[in-house]
Write a protein that holds these residues in place. Structure first.
Motif, short mmCIF file in Angstrom:
data_model
loop_
_atom_site.label_atom_id
_atom_site.label_comp_id
_atom_site.label_asym_id
_atom_site.label_seq_id
_atom_site.Cartn_x
_atom_site.Cartn_y
_atom_site.Cartn_z
N GLY A 163 0.84 -1.19 0.00
CA GLY A 163 0.00 0.00 0.00
C GLY A 163 0.87 1.24 0.00
O GLY A 163 0.39 2.36 0.05
N GLU B 238 5.74 12.13 4.21
CA GLU B 238 5.07 12.86 3.13
C GLU B 238 5.12 14.36 3.45
O GLU B 238 5.34 14.75 4.60
N GLU C 256 4.47 -0.87 -13.63
CA GLU C 256 3.94 0.04 -14.65
C GLU C 256 4.88 0.17 -15.85
O GLU C 256 4.53 0.81 -16.84
N PRO D 180 10.19 11.08 -6.84
CA PRO D 180 9.09 12.04 -6.80
C PRO D 180 9.03 12.79 -5.46
O PRO D 180 9.21 12.19 -4.41
N GLU E 255 12.05 16.49 -7.02
CA GLU E 255 12.43 17.06 -8.31
C GLU E 255 12.82 18.53 -8.23
O GLU E 255 13.77 18.96 -8.86
N LYS F 92 17.32 12.70 -17.12
CA LYS F 92 16.42 13.20 -18.15
C LYS F 92 17.10 13.35 -19.50
O LYS F 92 16.47 13.23 -20.53
N ILE F 93 18.38 13.70 -19.50
CA ILE F 93 19.03 13.96 -20.78
C ILE F 93 20.04 12.88 -21.16
O ILE F 93 20.69 12.98 -22.17
N GLU G 255 2.51 0.46 -4.04
CA GLU G 255 1.27 1.13 -3.70
C GLU G 255 0.11 0.25 -4.19
O GLU G 255 0.32 -0.69 -4.94
N TYR G 256 -1.10 0.60 -3.78
CA TYR G 256 -2.22 -0.30 -4.09
C TYR G 256 -2.35 -0.56 -5.59
O TYR G 256 -2.57 -1.68 -6.02
N ARG G 257 -2.18 0.51 -6.40
CA ARG G 257 -2.34 0.30 -7.85
C ARG G 257 -1.28 -0.65 -8.40
O ARG G 257 -1.54 -1.43 -9.31
N LEU H 237 -2.08 -4.02 -10.52
CA LEU H 237 -1.51 -4.25 -11.84
C LEU H 237 -0.65 -5.52 -11.87
O LEU H 237 -0.59 -6.22 -12.87
N ARG I 247 -2.79 -8.52 -12.26
CA ARG I 247 -3.22 -8.65 -13.67
C ARG I 247 -2.13 -9.24 -14.53
O ARG I 247 -2.39 -10.03 -15.44
N GLN J 292 -3.52 -6.35 1.76
CA GLN J 292 -3.10 -5.02 2.22
C GLN J 292 -2.51 -5.13 3.63
O GLN J 292 -2.73 -6.10 4.33
N ASN K 289 -4.59 5.38 -6.50
CA ASN K 289 -4.73 4.24 -5.59
C ASN K 289 -6.15 4.14 -5.04
O ASN K 289 -6.72 3.05 -4.97
N TYR L 105 -8.54 2.80 -7.65
CA TYR L 105 -8.40 1.33 -7.73
C TYR L 105 -9.10 0.66 -6.55
O TYR L 105 -9.76 -0.36 -6.71
#
Lengths: 549, 549
Positions: free
Chosen positions: A11, A37, A194, A329, A332, A353-354, A386-388, A392, A395, A411, B340, B343
């Motif tokens: 999660g 966070e 992903e 993330p 940045e 990035k480059i 994370e949950y997503r 995925l 799947r 979870q 999340n 989902y």
């Protein structure tokens, strides 16, 4: 019946901690932290809620660490302080752990046990085998856990890179043998589900780094994660072919490099390393510096170079700075600031990035499918995401043929009960996040965070006033001061007007009113709230201190 | 001599504002805001420092807006409130501006003038022609500025997509004609200079969106930027072929759609649009909703759906949510939370990371080179970028043949003096950022932000105490309260102990000491600071209010 209880990591990315339980025996896989966070103002870090372990402390037989990243070992001191159980890990992981426990004054009492890949460990009814995996830190492992109901495989954090830098390829053969033996359940890293395809190989990164360094005419400064020993070895190798000296700068790099060298995981040729104080005695094109700060950390060596405040290193016109790491993330903007400042000082900067100068340590989709196909588990449970990511990953497992009713989408805090032919998910364990601020553990909660947010966004106004207890006459004040509110120069008239607001209320409430001071206090709250909102559109915290003397 | 003075946008993405000056005439290109950085606690937004305009107010003849994004028009109300000059822009841009000025009570006094692409505008010695550019908002333009020293071309925000959605291709022919006529200087968008190749075309995005929507069996919810009318048109077109009704939800989308429809820029077939309250009267597979919240904004329609608090829309099992926009750095975590949660509620979510459903509105490197090659400027000045983007853009210009000494690497607040054959960069204008918090303009500065940061990370402890003026005896207190510090349950013993610390100091300072209360106050500061740091490792703000009565 086997129980798997994730206390963290299902999660979120971070907080990895999994309880494995059979009968009277419990062991733990990993004890990780998460970095706070943005809304967790002032919080230093976050650890999993270990209440379940506290309640079952006598049954806990050990903790196994899969690798040395903070999201897997960072909460260990907090665990050991409460339940001092044996710790199992590979040599580099325990090297870093030793350093960490020393800082927490826990090394003397800790019981650390080195285990090598392909070695097995007995814990009650369990037999746990370490299996080498390749990751962005050296000496990572996955686990083959033999239990009374069957074999459970845990990948740890892994990818399938086929380039040998430090000789630590993922031991595909061993995972394959598990698959042939028959695996009840696979628990696999979901971080990069992903991402299509394969991670690019360390060889491509190395070639790109070599190309960039070859073209450099001044100093080369490489910023990377301290634990990424394989990348450090690549840089050292290139430095050697370019006849450059190497400087290691930054505390965490120095620690990590010292441990890796002692274990023979990092090879720096004799006479190649120089001290930071010697840098300026060598021509610029004979130096490579390896340093920290690739995430824009404000106190890091790189940030100080960018700001021009580094004691020994001033950026020169021809310097080439290479950020060989991911932009995590949330970081940045800090990283971009450092890059812009390095450009302002005349350096040239190369970053993800480059240029292809970094690759993730976590498997992409094709590699995840390969792991599923090697291990051929009856049941599949995605972890580390994370949950997503977990959704995925289930799947993806369906795509390679795991039936829907064999997918375990669990979870944190759920109890997964596993038998030979079936599983069940039960709710019931308290699982959550515990915030650490300073020396306090868990004493910062939602209400405190909310107060901090309001203080931080709107500032504070304090009203001080004293009344004569008998006559009700004002003997002191109103004295009004503010913090974090508006400029001092402007607060003048604002606060003077606020004083008038307060005095009008005092006049208005006659001395014979019962609970007069309480009444004045609450009217001041309301009136000042309205006054500041209407005049300047803000809602500071208002603290009226009215006392009767 | 022509002067170009960037007040913002050269050193950041945002705050775009450029002064163009010749003799007695000044006009302004764009008036943009920036959203605050994480450390600007409580700041609503940031505008450029307009001091130079204030000082030269009588010479300012107008402001030209290149397109309707906030980083180009957001500061207009603050500009007009100080200097009410004519505003020039295309119909859609002025439509959005009208709405904005109405909210600021400025519409009645504003003077707005519509200009169409290829039309020319006379401002003193300047003649300014609008040239259509393609961007992620409709009706964007670049500028061809004829000045007494030569032709200056400003690209605005542009890309070179060759797909016609709303018929607004970049007018390559006109830029080419400028190139043939002879261009003194080109000012060009640097945002994506780090990206190789070309932006993918809107056609590819459309094909991918169509593919995803075709496979959807439930409702489709598309979140995007309100101003991205071309993308909205694409979604409407697909909805039509799939026989789905369209709902527009979210205030900014409703405003933007209404303006675009009125101007004929967006075509929604008769009978296709339904109201949000009608959604639940249609089968799920006959509805497409177009909404806001693609950046994770906490109060947006999408965030409320993800949280389960949207009044009309509850997420269903088969719902497909498409985030057709970029993850802007700094917003990733908020966006990930929403994904999340969607989902968790059973929806399927498609986003940039896993699908080609968004493309940037800013040209990539090959397109930037094409612009340089079309316009063939004598001098080149990169605009619209952080410092590193500007540096990289000058290097790109060098690659296509602009000589080193014709590259103008300028920053905010510098004065670029241009003549037929040379340029000079002078320093001297005060340029900076003005922070807007509530109704206050510029009254939040560094010191206030620092106070807010400390308050937010460490909390606050207030000590209240009153002394008899004559005897020095304590007549009230010490009363100690805290905010944003630790849990109430734990503050009990902490604050009691702190009281003892204070009382010991009071006893220790004898009544005959001069300035006794001042001395006690400063000793309390020091002692409590140490006490809290040693007991719990924190450094709250300590406010001792000691009064003599």
């Amino acid at each position: 019946m086997l129980k798997l209880i994730p206390l963290g990591g299902l999660g979120e990315i971070g907080l990895n901690m999994m309880v494995v339980e059979y009968g009277d025996t419990i062991f733990i896989i990993d004890a990780g932290i998460m970095f706070p966070e943005a809304y967790m103002l002032g919080v230093d870090y976050v650890i999993p809620d270990m209440d379940y372990l506290r309640q079952n402390r006598t049954r806990v037989s050990g903790v196994i660490l899969t690798h040395a990243h903070e999201d897997h070992i960072g909460a260990l001191p907090f665990l050991l302080r409460e339940i001092n159980v044996p710790v199992f890990g590979t040599p580099f992981t325990l090297g870093i752990v030793r350093h960490k426990l020393e800082e927490h004054d826990l090394l003397a009492t800790a019981s650390l046990h080195e285990v090598l890949p392909r070695e097995r460990l007995k814990i009650g009814p369990f037999e746990v085998e370490f299996i080498r995996v390749n990751h962005s830190v050296v000496d990572g492992v996955g686990l083959a856990i033999r239990t009374p109901v069957g074999l459970v495989v845990h990948t740890g954090d892994f990818k399938m890179s086929q380039t040998v830098v430090e000789g630590m390829l993922t031991d595909v053969n061993r995972f394959a043998q598990c698959g042939e033996e028959g695996v009840l359940a696979l628990l696999s890293d979901s971080t990069n589900v992903e991402k299509d395809g394969h991670t690019i190989s360390a060889q491509e990164i190395g070639a790109e780094l070599a190309r960039i360094m070859e073209a450099a005419t001044g100093r080369i400064i490489v910023a990377l994660f301290a634990s990424n020993i394989a990348r450090i070895q690549q840089v050292v190798n290139i430095a050697q072919t370019r006849h450059r000296k190497v400087v290691f700068n930054g505390r965490s790099i120095e620690v990590s490099v010292a441990i890796a060298r002692k274990l023979g995981y990092l090879n720096v040729p004799e006479g190649m390393e120089i001290d930071i104080d010697e840098v300026n005695t060598f021509p610029d094109d004979e130096v490579i510096m390896i340093t920290t700060g690739s995430q824009g950390e404000p106190m890091s060596a790189l940030a100080r170079m960018a700001a021009g405040t580094h004691k020994q290193i001033k950026i020169h016109q021809e310097d080439k700075v290479i950020l060989s790491s991911k932009f995590i993330p949330g970081n940045e903007k800090a990283i971009a600031n450092i890059i812009n400042n390095l450009y302002r000082r005349g350096a040239d900067v190369v970053y993800e990035k480059i240029s292809n100068i970094h690759v993730s340590g976590h498997a992409f989709r094709e590699e995840l499918k390969m792991m599923l196909n090697l291990v051929k588990p009856r049941f599949f449970m995605p972890v580390h995401g994370e949950y997503r990511h977990l959704v995925l990953h289930t799947r993806l497992a369906r795509q390679v043929g795991i039936p829907d009713d064999h997918l375990i989408l669990a979870q944190n805090g759920q109890i997964i009960e596993l038998e030979e032919n079936r599983f069940r998910i039960r709710d019931g364990i308290s699982a959550g996040r515990v915030l650490i601020d300073g020396k306090g553990i868990g004493d910062v909660g939602r209400s405190v965070l909310k107060e901090r947010r309001v203080l931080s966004e709107e500032g504070l106004v304090v009203v001080n006033m004293a009344f004569d207890e008998e006559t009700g006459i004002v003997v002191y004040g109103p004295d009004i001061v503010s913090r974090g509110f508006v400029f001092e120069t402007e607060t003048g008239y604002l606060l003077q007007d606020a004083q008038c607001v307060v005095l009008e209320i005092v006049e208005d409430v006659t001395p014979d009113v019962p609970n007069r001071v309480d009444r004045i206090r609450s009217r001041i709250q309301t009136a000042l709230r309205q006054y500041f909102f209407f005049t300047i559109g803000r809602r500071p915290v208002i603290l009226p201190f009215l006392v009767e003397i």
